[in-house]
Design an enzyme around this catalytic site. Sequence first.
Site, short mmCIF file in Angstrom:
data_model
loop_
_atom_site.label_atom_id
_atom_site.label_comp_id
_atom_site.label_asym_id
_atom_site.label_seq_id
_atom_site.Cartn_x
_atom_site.Cartn_y
_atom_site.Cartn_z
N LYS A 260 4.54 -3.58 2.22
CA LYS A 260 4.75 -3.28 3.55
C LYS A 260 6.29 -2.83 3.98
O LYS A 260 7.10 -3.27 3.44
CB LYS A 260 4.36 -4.65 4.35
CG LYS A 260 4.53 -4.72 5.56
CD LYS A 260 4.22 -6.20 6.33
CE LYS A 260 3.86 -6.18 7.77
NZ LYS A 260 3.50 -7.49 8.22
N GLU A 348 -8.71 -19.18 12.75
CA GLU A 348 -8.59 -19.76 14.03
C GLU A 348 -9.62 -21.13 14.02
O GLU A 348 -9.16 -21.94 14.57
CB GLU A 348 -8.65 -19.03 15.16
CG GLU A 348 -7.28 -17.98 15.46
CD GLU A 348 -7.52 -16.92 14.67
OE1 GLU A 348 -6.60 -15.96 14.65
OE2 GLU A 348 -8.58 -16.54 14.13
N ARG A 376 -11.37 -17.07 19.94
CA ARG A 376 -12.19 -17.22 18.70
C ARG A 376 -12.63 -18.36 18.31
O ARG A 376 -13.71 -18.58 17.44
CB ARG A 376 -11.45 -16.39 17.60
CG ARG A 376 -10.89 -14.87 18.08
CD ARG A 376 -10.13 -14.47 17.00
NE ARG A 376 -11.09 -13.58 16.28
CZ ARG A 376 -11.04 -13.16 14.98
NH1 ARG A 376 -9.79 -13.06 14.16
NH2 ARG A 376 -11.77 -12.34 14.39
#
Length: 605
Positions: A260, A348, A376
Site C-alpha cells: 500500500k 458491521e 448495513r
Amino acid sequence: MSSLDTLQGPQDLQRLPAAMLPALADDIRAFLISKVCAAGGHLGPNLGAVELTLALHRVFTSPRDPLLFDTGHQAYVHKILTGRAPGFDRLRQTGGLSGYPSRAESVHDWCENSHASTSVSYADGLSKAFALSGHTERTVIALIGDGAMTGGMAFEALNNIGGSTRPVVVVLNDNARSYALTTGALAAHLRTLTHPDMPDRAGPPGSAGSPQTTPPNVFTHLGFTYLGPVDGHDLDALQTVLEQARALRRPVLVHAVTVKGKGFAPAESDEADCLHAVGTVDAVTGYPAPTPAPSPPSWTSLFGQTLLELADEREDVVAITASMLRPTGLHPMALKYPERVFDVGIAEQHAVTSAAGLALGGYHPVVALYSTFLTRAADQVLMDVALHRLPVTFVLDRAGITGPDGPSHHGMWDASLLTLIPGMRLALPRDSVQLKALLREAVAWNDGPSALRFPKGVVGPETKAVRRTGSVDILFESGIKDVLLLSYGPLAPLCLEAAAQLVSQGIGATVADPRWATPVPAELRELVAAHRLVVTVEDNSRTGGIGSHLVQTLRDHTITTPAHNLGLPRDFLPHGPRAQLLCDAGLTATQVLTTVLRARAGTPP
C-alpha cells in the site's frame, strides 16, 4: 505526462509494447501523487494497485469483461486507463470526477461501489446473467482487498461462486491492510500463504501456483482454483497468472501481494494508514500545509478524547469498530486499553451483534462507525440489540452531508432508521460541550440502546442555552410564541440566524435544541403546543426523518400545532462541499425564513 495522453481507453494500453509498461507505471504514480495531493482523495490504495490494474486491463477486455472494484477507492488507475486522466484536475469537486467508480462517467464502471465486501456478490450475479443469456465467453473479475475480504458478505458470495463452474476471477489484492493492519484469522491464514518461513505457503511472491502444486487453503476448500501468491508489482508475473486464470474458464482466485502506498516514501513509511485518504497535502513530504493558527478539534477527535475519559472512569466500557480504529477516534483508547477495544474487520453486522453479546455479558459497548456503514447492520440493531433492550451506544461519525466522497458516504439515512426502532434513544450534539455531555448520558443509560450522530469536520463554537426545560435546551426566545424552530444537532447557528431575521420582521421566534431526538420528551411536546407554528431542521433525509417522527408523536398526543420539516431531499446527492450541498438542499437561514412566511400566509412552503 505524454505517455498518459495517448491512453484514450484500454485498447491503447493493450497495444503498448511490454517494454514500455514499467515507465508507464512510473508516470501513473507521479500523476497520482501530483493530482491527489492537490485535490485530496485516496492515495495509498491507488499507488499500491498500479501494476495490478495495468495487468487486468492488458489481459481482460473491458467493458465486455466487467472489472468490479471492491470498496471502489482503488479505482483511480482504472479511471486513468479508461480515458479520464484529464478529469483529475477536478477530482471530488462539484461537477467533477467522482472519487469512486461512477456509471455516469464511463461504460467501464459497472457499479458505483464504495462499500466493502460487495464486489464478489456483484460478480456472482453478473456471471449468472451472462450464463442465462448465453454470453459464456465473457469473464467477470472482482478485485477485492484482504481488508474487504473480512466481511461476511464476501464469503457468502465465494460460497455460491465456488459451487459453480462459471468463469469468475476473484483477484485478492493482499497488502495486509485496510486502514491499518488487517486483523483476524483470515489475515493470519493469508500470511501462511505468503510468508517464506511458513511450511504451507504456496510459493514465493512472483510465482503462480496451480491446482496440482498449491497446498489446500480456504479458497480451494470453497471450490476455487488458487493461483499465487504473485508479486503484485511484477507486471510480467501478473500478466502470466491472469492469462492462466482467464484460460481456466471456472472460478479462480488470484492472490496478489502488494504494498500500500507503493512508490511514495511518505506513504510506505506511514504505519498508521499509509496515507489511505488525504486532504490537500505536500506532494513531496505527504504532510498537510501548516496552518497559521491551531485549528478547532474535529468531532472525531473530541469523541475519542471523551470516550477515553469514560473508559478511565468505568471498567465496563468497551469499544468496537469495523476496520476503522483511527478514522472513528478509537485509537487513543486502544493505546491505553488494548484489551477493551475490538476491531472486528469490515463486518458491521458482526460488530453490532458482537456488541450485543458484550452487553449480555455485563459490559457497555460503544460501537463507533461511519453513519453510512451503520445502515448495513440495520437488522442487527433492530433485532439483536433493541429487541433485547441491551445497553449499547452507537456513535455515528460523518452523519449528514459528508462532502467530496459523494452519495455513498453521505450519512443521510441513519436518523430515519433509528427513529423507527423501539427503545432507541438518539442524540444530536450541537457543539463540543453537548457531545461530551450526551455521550456521558448515553453510556449511563442501561435500559436499552442509544446513538449519537455528528458530522465530518471540525466542531464549531459553543452555542449556549438561555435555559433548559427537562432535557430540552432553549437557545433563543423573543417572548412572543409565534414560531418554534427545532434545531437538531450542529445546525443551531442556522436556526439562530433565521430567528433573528424573523424577529426583525416582527415575528416572535423561539429556537430549541431537543438534544435527544427520541424519545420525544413531554417538555418538548408542551413547548410545541405553546407555539402557533413549528419548523424542524435536520441534516438527514426529510423522508421518515426526525421531523416526521416528531409530527407523528404530536398527532399521537392530539397536539395540532402546524409543523413543517426541513431536511435533505429523498435522493442520492452528489459530491461537493458540505456548505454548498446544504445550501442546495435548502438548509439555510433564508429558506427557514421563507418556509415560515409561506406557512403563515397559508401557501405551501
